[in-house]
Design an enzyme around this catalytic site. Sequence first.
Site, PDB file in Angstrom:
ATOM      1  N   TYR A 191      -6.108  11.450  -3.779  1.00  0.00           N
ATOM      2  CA  TYR A 191      -5.138  11.162  -5.632  1.00  0.00           C
ATOM      3  C   TYR A 191      -5.160  12.922  -4.875  1.00  0.00           C
ATOM      4  CZ  TYR A 191      -6.814  12.672 -10.141  1.00  0.00           C
ATOM      5  OH  TYR A 191      -6.793  13.198 -11.641  1.00  0.00           O
ATOM      6  N   ASP A 192      -6.658  13.192  -4.087  1.00  0.00           N
ATOM      7  CA  ASP A 192      -6.488  14.943  -4.068  1.00  0.00           C
ATOM      8  C   ASP A 192      -5.561  15.654  -3.260  1.00  0.00           C
ATOM      9  OD1 ASP A 192      -9.029  14.257  -4.766  1.00  0.00           O
ATOM     10  OD2 ASP A 192     -10.339  14.995  -3.262  1.00  0.00           O
ATOM     11  N   LYS A 218      -1.777  15.290  -5.646  1.00  0.00           N
ATOM     12  CA  LYS A 218      -1.629  16.372  -6.894  1.00  0.00           C
ATOM     13  C   LYS A 218      -1.940  17.257  -6.163  1.00  0.00           C
ATOM     14  CE  LYS A 218      -2.776  14.401 -10.815  1.00  0.00           C
ATOM     15  NZ  LYS A 218      -2.084  14.097 -11.987  1.00  0.00           N
ATOM     16  N   VAL A 240     -19.161   9.506 -17.557  1.00  0.00           N
ATOM     17  CA  VAL A 240     -19.371   9.187 -19.235  1.00  0.00           C
ATOM     18  C   VAL A 240     -19.279   7.992 -19.556  1.00  0.00           C
ATOM     19  CG1 VAL A 240     -18.958  10.308 -21.313  1.00  0.00           C
ATOM     20  CG2 VAL A 240     -18.776  12.134 -19.357  1.00  0.00           C
ATOM     21  N   PHE A 267     -21.519   5.489 -18.108  1.00  0.00           N
ATOM     22  CA  PHE A 267     -23.259   5.612 -18.268  1.00  0.00           C
ATOM     23  C   PHE A 267     -23.438   4.629 -19.759  1.00  0.00           C
ATOM     24  CE2 PHE A 267     -24.864   9.459 -14.952  1.00  0.00           C
ATOM     25  CZ  PHE A 267     -24.582   8.776 -14.717  1.00  0.00           C
ATOM     26  N   ARG A 274     -10.854   9.795  -0.589  1.00  0.00           N
ATOM     27  CA  ARG A 274     -10.319  10.400  -2.471  1.00  0.00           C
ATOM     28  C   ARG A 274      -9.197  11.541  -2.219  1.00  0.00           C
ATOM     29  NH1 ARG A 274     -14.705  11.474  -6.006  1.00  0.00           N
ATOM     30  NH2 ARG A 274     -13.650  12.974  -6.698  1.00  0.00           N
ATOM     31  N   ARG A 319     -21.199  18.111 -12.914  1.00  0.00           N
ATOM     32  CA  ARG A 319     -20.078  18.381 -12.751  1.00  0.00           C
ATOM     33  C   ARG A 319     -19.780  19.746 -14.272  1.00  0.00           C
ATOM     34  NH1 ARG A 319     -19.620  16.166  -8.515  1.00  0.00           N
ATOM     35  NH2 ARG A 319     -17.956  14.166  -8.163  1.00  0.00           N
TER      36      ARG A 319
HETATM   37  P1  NAD Z   1      -5.843   7.628 -17.541  1.00  0.00           P
HETATM   38  O1  NAD Z   1      -6.120   6.840 -16.352  1.00  0.00           O
HETATM   39  O2  NAD Z   1      -6.486   7.098 -18.650  1.00  0.00           O
HETATM   40  O3  NAD Z   1      -4.177   8.482 -17.874  1.00  0.00           O
HETATM   41  C1  NAD Z   1      -3.169   8.038 -16.709  1.00  0.00           C
HETATM   42  C2  NAD Z   1      -2.253   6.952 -17.436  1.00  0.00           C
HETATM   43  O4  NAD Z   1      -1.514   7.219 -17.031  1.00  0.00           O
HETATM   44  C3  NAD Z   1      -2.331   5.759 -17.842  1.00  0.00           C
HETATM   45  O5  NAD Z   1      -2.298   5.408 -19.440  1.00  0.00           O
HETATM   46  C4  NAD Z   1      -1.413   4.662 -16.760  1.00  0.00           C
HETATM   47  O6  NAD Z   1      -1.122   3.926 -17.566  1.00  0.00           O
HETATM   48  C5  NAD Z   1      -0.883   6.010 -16.308  1.00  0.00           C
HETATM   49  N1  NAD Z   1       0.215   5.319 -14.741  1.00  0.00           N
HETATM   50  C6  NAD Z   1       0.093   5.649 -14.150  1.00  0.00           C
HETATM   51  N2  NAD Z   1       0.053   5.307 -13.132  1.00  0.00           N
HETATM   52  C7  NAD Z   1       1.697   5.654 -13.606  1.00  0.00           C
HETATM   53  C8  NAD Z   1       3.173   5.292 -13.320  1.00  0.00           C
HETATM   54  N3  NAD Z   1       2.995   5.351 -11.783  1.00  0.00           N
HETATM   55  N4  NAD Z   1       3.804   5.689 -14.341  1.00  0.00           N
HETATM   56  C9  NAD Z   1       3.850   5.412 -15.135  1.00  0.00           C
HETATM   57  N5  NAD Z   1       2.762   5.922 -16.378  1.00  0.00           N
HETATM   58  C10 NAD Z   1       1.485   6.116 -15.246  1.00  0.00           C
HETATM   59  O7  NAD Z   1      -6.511   9.196 -17.275  1.00  0.00           O
HETATM   60  P2  NAD Z   1      -6.794  10.411 -18.157  1.00  0.00           P
HETATM   61  O8  NAD Z   1      -8.142  10.650 -18.073  1.00  0.00           O
HETATM   62  O9  NAD Z   1      -5.655  10.901 -19.418  1.00  0.00           O
HETATM   63  O10 NAD Z   1      -5.591  11.761 -17.002  1.00  0.00           O
HETATM   64  C11 NAD Z   1      -3.901  11.464 -17.182  1.00  0.00           C
HETATM   65  C12 NAD Z   1      -3.958  13.295 -16.357  1.00  0.00           C
HETATM   66  O11 NAD Z   1      -4.530  14.510 -16.679  1.00  0.00           O
HETATM   67  C13 NAD Z   1      -3.391  12.557 -14.768  1.00  0.00           C
HETATM   68  O12 NAD Z   1      -2.597  13.085 -13.895  1.00  0.00           O
HETATM   69  C14 NAD Z   1      -5.104  12.761 -14.485  1.00  0.00           C
HETATM   70  O13 NAD Z   1      -4.791  13.104 -13.290  1.00  0.00           O
HETATM   71  C15 NAD Z   1      -5.615  14.282 -14.986  1.00  0.00           C
HETATM   72  N6  NAD Z   1      -6.476  14.997 -14.927  1.00  0.00           N
HETATM   73  C16 NAD Z   1      -7.174  14.247 -15.697  1.00  0.00           C
HETATM   74  C17 NAD Z   1      -8.905  14.356 -16.008  1.00  0.00           C
HETATM   75  C18 NAD Z   1     -10.302  13.962 -16.546  1.00  0.00           C
HETATM   76  O14 NAD Z   1     -11.033  14.101 -16.461  1.00  0.00           O
HETATM   77  N7  NAD Z   1      -9.748  13.258 -17.577  1.00  0.00           N
HETATM   78  C19 NAD Z   1      -8.887  15.657 -15.205  1.00  0.00           C
HETATM   79  C20 NAD Z   1      -8.233  16.014 -14.043  1.00  0.00           C
HETATM   80  C21 NAD Z   1      -6.934  16.056 -13.925  1.00  0.00           C
HETATM   81  N1  UDP Z   2     -20.871   8.770 -10.809  1.00  0.00           N
HETATM   82  C1  UDP Z   2     -22.866   8.283 -10.793  1.00  0.00           C
HETATM   83  N2  UDP Z   2     -22.675   6.982 -11.400  1.00  0.00           N
HETATM   84  C2  UDP Z   2     -21.342   6.441 -12.258  1.00  0.00           C
HETATM   85  C3  UDP Z   2     -20.251   7.000 -12.325  1.00  0.00           C
HETATM   86  C4  UDP Z   2     -20.249   8.722 -11.449  1.00  0.00           C
HETATM   87  O1  UDP Z   2     -23.364   8.909 -10.469  1.00  0.00           O
HETATM   88  O2  UDP Z   2     -21.805   4.824 -12.969  1.00  0.00           O
HETATM   89  C5  UDP Z   2     -20.921  10.225 -10.730  1.00  0.00           C
HETATM   90  C6  UDP Z   2     -19.904  10.551  -8.967  1.00  0.00           C
HETATM   91  O3  UDP Z   2     -21.019   9.920  -7.685  1.00  0.00           O
HETATM   92  C7  UDP Z   2     -20.013  11.695  -9.790  1.00  0.00           C
HETATM   93  C8  UDP Z   2     -19.996  12.165 -10.846  1.00  0.00           C
HETATM   94  O4  UDP Z   2     -20.609  11.213 -11.672  1.00  0.00           O
HETATM   95  O5  UDP Z   2     -20.243  12.512  -8.565  1.00  0.00           O
HETATM   96  C9  UDP Z   2     -18.430  12.444 -11.363  1.00  0.00           C
HETATM   97  O6  UDP Z   2     -17.679  10.769 -11.049  1.00  0.00           O
HETATM   98  P1  UDP Z   2     -17.165  10.635 -11.740  1.00  0.00           P
HETATM   99  O7  UDP Z   2     -16.353   9.467 -11.109  1.00  0.00           O
HETATM  100  O8  UDP Z   2     -16.670  10.584 -13.361  1.00  0.00           O
HETATM  101  O9  UDP Z   2     -15.992  11.784 -11.653  1.00  0.00           O
HETATM  102  P2  UDP Z   2     -15.612  12.607 -10.386  1.00  0.00           P
HETATM  103  O10 UDP Z   2     -16.596  12.274  -9.246  1.00  0.00           O
HETATM  104  O11 UDP Z   2     -13.869  12.416 -10.498  1.00  0.00           O
HETATM  105  O12 UDP Z   2     -15.254  14.338 -10.605  1.00  0.00           O
END
Ligand code: NAD
Ligand code: UDP
Length: 323
Positions: free
Chosen positions: A151-152, A155, A194, A197, A148, A217
């Site tokens: 990403y972590d 960011k 989400v 499921f 992970r 979560r």
């Molecule tokens: P998503 O994957 O639907 O959207 C990400 C978008 O970025 C996509 O459209 C993808 O094509 C584009 N992208 C990826 N790499 C790229 C690049 N190199 N250049 C240009 N575009 C690029 O995900 P999301 O859930 O909409 O997340 C959007 C942002 O919010 C992300 O930065 C994510 O880390 C952050 N975020 C989302 C959540 C969540 O729960 N949805 C939680 C925490 C942080």
């Molecule tokens: N998860 C699960 N089944 C799935 C997908 C995810 O049990 O089909 C679990 C996963 O292991 C995590 C939680 O659901 O504990 C949330 O996962 P998600 O990938 O949505 O987000 P994140 O782990 O990044 O918070």
Amino acid sequence: MVRLYDSRKRILVTGGAGFLGSHLCDKLLEKGHDVLCLDNLFTGSKRNIDHLHGNPRFEFMRHDVTFPLYVEVDEIYNLACPASPIHYQYDPVQTTKTSVHGAINMLGLAKRLKARIFQASTSEVYGDPAVHPQPESYWGNVNPIGIRSCYDESKRCAETLFFDYHRQHGLEIKVARIFNTYGPRMHHADGRVVSNFIVQALKGAPITLYGDGSQTRAFCYVDDLIDGMVALMESDADVTGPINLGNPTERSIREMAEMVVAATGSSSEIVFEPLPQDDPKQRRPDISLAKEVLGWAPTVRLEDGLAATVAYFRAILSEFETA
Ligand code: NAD
Ligand code: UDP
């Protein structure tokens, strides 16, 4: 409410064809702004922004944020980055480049334009948290070399860059730490819990619960989240964040599976699969700061948000079947 012409801004949304980005484009257009939506379509989709193409204030640009960008805008929302574990782990080096080089490129653009810039950071900066719920003051518990980490850690590095540009160059920054958000326009094969499921339940396929499902979560509906993001961007210049944005109602993943079965009326069985490496055991935002500084708190109940999301996936899946 539509803004007056003289307060209209040209706003760049990177990752604008993604789940959150496309809802943000909708919101900014609704507020009367011009929107430049930039995306490389890695996890995003043209379908998410199809309905915007006739709008003269909307423009789409296919571009990768790891390359420099020269455009003229007043504000930048930096969302580009895959957010689902299966997608950010698909090409981890590219994920780090997207977060880090992407941040450098967008910060450089903001510096030249003297534009305010928003960063979509994440609750993943807290890793597998030892402090619960998580306040912004917590520095986190992140494995720097795990699956992970691309990403972590990238960011976290992006947050560092934002604060260094703020201190060193006086840039106006807004950093939000977003917690698990769900809703319509998540990709049907996104892999996050989400959407997984719901799609499994609607297809009558087994619901894949990782581990024993006791990990927790807190799930925020997309409309609430977008309101929080915009409130942060529009807040006073001295509000830099980081600010947690999310819904503080915590659920176990097993509960989520049961809620999805109920919301879909599915007869799917729940099956257990191994817990992925470094999967956080618990997560819940402390949103006191967002309440105090932005006057923001989520309002959509999980039951209602799930119903809207199920309706979306039902429509998408039946379209696929008839196509
Ligand atoms: P998503 O994957 O639907 O959207 C990400 C978008 O970025 C996509 O459209 C993808 O094509 C584009 N992208 C990826 N790499 C790229 C690049 N190199 N250049 C240009 N575009 C690029 O995900 P999301 O859930 O909409 O997340 C959007 C942002 O919010 C992300 O930065 C994510 O880390 C952050 N975020 C989302 C959540 C969540 O729960 N949805 C939680 C925490 C942080
Ligand atoms: N998860 C699960 N089944 C799935 C997908 C995810 O049990 O089909 C679990 C996963 O292991 C995590 C939680 O659901 O504990 C949330 O996962 P998600 O990938 O949505 O987000 P994140 O782990 O990044 O918070």
